[in-house]
Design a protein around this motif. Sequence first.
Motif, short mmCIF file in Angstrom:
data_model
loop_
_atom_site.label_atom_id
_atom_site.label_comp_id
_atom_site.label_asym_id
_atom_site.label_seq_id
_atom_site.Cartn_x
_atom_site.Cartn_y
_atom_site.Cartn_z
N VAL A 18 0.84 -1.21 0.00
CA VAL A 18 0.00 0.00 0.00
C VAL A 18 0.87 1.25 0.00
O VAL A 18 0.55 2.24 -0.68
N ALA A 19 1.97 1.23 0.71
CA ALA A 19 2.87 2.39 0.74
C ALA A 19 3.44 2.65 -0.65
O ALA A 19 3.59 3.81 -1.06
N GLY A 20 3.76 1.60 -1.39
CA GLY A 20 4.24 1.76 -2.76
C GLY A 20 3.17 2.37 -3.65
O GLY A 20 3.45 3.25 -4.47
N GLN A 21 1.93 1.93 -3.49
CA GLN A 21 0.83 2.50 -4.27
C GLN A 21 0.66 3.98 -3.96
O GLN A 21 0.49 4.79 -4.87
N ASP A 28 5.72 10.31 -6.67
CA ASP A 28 7.11 10.11 -6.26
C ASP A 28 7.81 9.13 -7.19
O ASP A 28 7.17 8.23 -7.74
N PRO A 29 9.13 9.28 -7.38
CA PRO A 29 9.85 8.31 -8.20
C PRO A 29 10.01 6.99 -7.45
O PRO A 29 9.96 6.95 -6.21
N VAL A 43 13.30 -10.12 5.44
CA VAL A 43 12.03 -9.40 5.54
C VAL A 43 12.15 -8.04 4.86
O VAL A 43 11.24 -7.61 4.15
N THR A 44 13.25 -7.37 5.04
CA THR A 44 13.47 -6.08 4.40
C THR A 44 13.48 -6.23 2.89
O THR A 44 12.88 -5.42 2.17
N ARG A 45 14.14 -7.25 2.38
CA ARG A 45 14.16 -7.49 0.93
C ARG A 45 12.76 -7.79 0.41
O ARG A 45 12.36 -7.30 -0.65
N ALA A 46 11.99 -8.57 1.16
CA ALA A 46 10.62 -8.88 0.75
C ALA A 46 9.74 -7.63 0.77
O ALA A 46 8.91 -7.44 -0.11
N ARG A 47 9.95 -6.79 1.77
CA ARG A 47 9.18 -5.54 1.84
C ARG A 47 9.52 -4.64 0.65
O ARG A 47 8.63 -3.98 0.10
N ALA A 48 10.77 -4.62 0.24
CA ALA A 48 11.16 -3.83 -0.93
C ALA A 48 10.44 -4.34 -2.17
O ALA A 48 9.93 -3.56 -2.98
N ARG A 49 10.39 -5.66 -2.33
CA ARG A 49 9.69 -6.23 -3.49
C ARG A 49 8.21 -5.89 -3.46
O ARG A 49 7.63 -5.54 -4.50
N GLY A 54 3.56 -2.73 -5.46
CA GLY A 54 2.48 -1.77 -5.26
C GLY A 54 2.67 -0.54 -6.13
O GLY A 54 1.72 -0.04 -6.74
N TYR A 55 3.89 -0.07 -6.20
CA TYR A 55 4.20 1.10 -7.02
C TYR A 55 3.90 0.80 -8.49
O TYR A 55 3.27 1.58 -9.19
N ASP A 56 4.35 -0.36 -8.94
CA ASP A 56 4.20 -0.74 -10.34
C ASP A 56 2.73 -0.98 -10.71
O ASP A 56 2.35 -0.81 -11.86
N LEU A 57 1.92 -1.32 -9.74
CA LEU A 57 0.50 -1.51 -9.99
C LEU A 57 -0.14 -0.19 -10.43
O LEU A 57 -1.02 -0.17 -11.29
N VAL A 58 0.32 0.91 -9.86
CA VAL A 58 -0.23 2.23 -10.16
C VAL A 58 0.50 2.87 -11.34
O VAL A 58 -0.13 3.45 -12.23
#
Length: 67
Positions: A18-21, A28-29, A43-49, A54-58
């Motif tokens: 959701v934060a990526g969206q 934002d870039p 976990v950090t790597r998974a959160r980045a993915r 989410g970003y790419d969805l939008v």
Amino acid sequence: MREPGDLAAALVMLRAHVAGQRAALAGDPATVCPYDPYGDNAVTRARARMWIRGYDLVRPASIDYTG
């Protein structure tokens, strides 16, 4: 059978998605992702993915196959 921690782990990933969206909607870039995709913590790597997904969805990345 689900363990109580399973749902908590899923919530962390959902929040990153959701934060990526939201970042994409704000214009934002993608480079503002707060998670290190090469971090020492899985976990950090998974959160980045998830953030990038989410970003790419939008704002899908445009790929030029012409050349």
